[in-house]
Design a protein around this motif. Structure first.
Motif, short mmCIF file in Angstrom:
data_model
loop_
_atom_site.label_atom_id
_atom_site.label_comp_id
_atom_site.label_asym_id
_atom_site.label_seq_id
_atom_site.Cartn_x
_atom_site.Cartn_y
_atom_site.Cartn_z
N UNK A 89 0.83 -1.21 0.00
CA UNK A 89 0.00 0.00 0.00
C UNK A 89 0.86 1.25 0.00
N UNK A 90 1.87 1.28 0.84
CA UNK A 90 2.76 2.45 0.89
C UNK A 90 3.45 2.64 -0.46
N UNK A 91 3.89 1.56 -1.07
CA UNK A 91 4.52 1.64 -2.38
C UNK A 91 3.55 2.19 -3.42
N UNK A 92 2.31 1.72 -3.40
CA UNK A 92 1.30 2.18 -4.35
C UNK A 92 1.02 3.66 -4.14
N UNK A 93 0.87 4.10 -2.89
CA UNK A 93 0.59 5.51 -2.60
C UNK A 93 1.75 6.39 -3.06
N UNK A 150 -6.88 9.35 -4.25
CA UNK A 150 -7.10 8.37 -3.18
C UNK A 150 -8.59 8.07 -3.00
N UNK A 151 -9.43 9.09 -3.14
CA UNK A 151 -10.88 8.86 -3.04
C UNK A 151 -11.38 7.95 -4.14
N UNK A 152 -10.83 8.09 -5.34
CA UNK A 152 -11.22 7.21 -6.44
C UNK A 152 -10.87 5.75 -6.14
N UNK A 153 -9.89 5.54 -5.28
CA UNK A 153 -9.52 4.19 -4.87
C UNK A 153 -10.31 3.72 -3.65
N UNK A 154 -11.15 4.59 -3.12
CA UNK A 154 -11.98 4.20 -1.99
C UNK A 154 -11.44 4.62 -0.62
N UNK A 155 -10.37 5.42 -0.60
CA UNK A 155 -9.81 5.88 0.67
C UNK A 155 -10.27 7.29 0.95
#
Length: 86
Positions: A11-15, A80-85
């Protein structure tokens, strides 16, 4: 299946990659800066229900209020919102 620790590291890598992708699409920043991750993401206990806490460390005091960082934050937030966060 992956373990929770693998999920957290991935997750950190993706962000970080998403942030670099957003930055690449913006005009050059007014000064050097770093994106800092806080909370569960930084502590290594991030889950699918976690929110994303981040901030900008800006090299020059004049950069703190520069519109670039407002735009960057809005673009990151939307991504990030588009990813659901939230």
């Amino acid at each position: 299946k992956i373990t929770l620790s693998e999920y957290q590291a991935n997750s950190l890598t993706v962000f970080r990659k998403l942030a670099h992708s957003v930055i690449a699409r913006l005009p050059p920043p007014p000064c050097a800066f770093e994106i800092l991750y806080f909370g569960s993401l930084a502590q290594g206990d991030f889950t699918v229900e976690s929110d994303i806490d981040l901030g900008f460390l800006v090299a020059q005091e004049s950069g703190e209020s520069h519109p670039y960082f407002d735009t960057l934050f809005q673009c990151l937030s939307l991504t990030f919102r588009c990813l659901g966060y939230y």
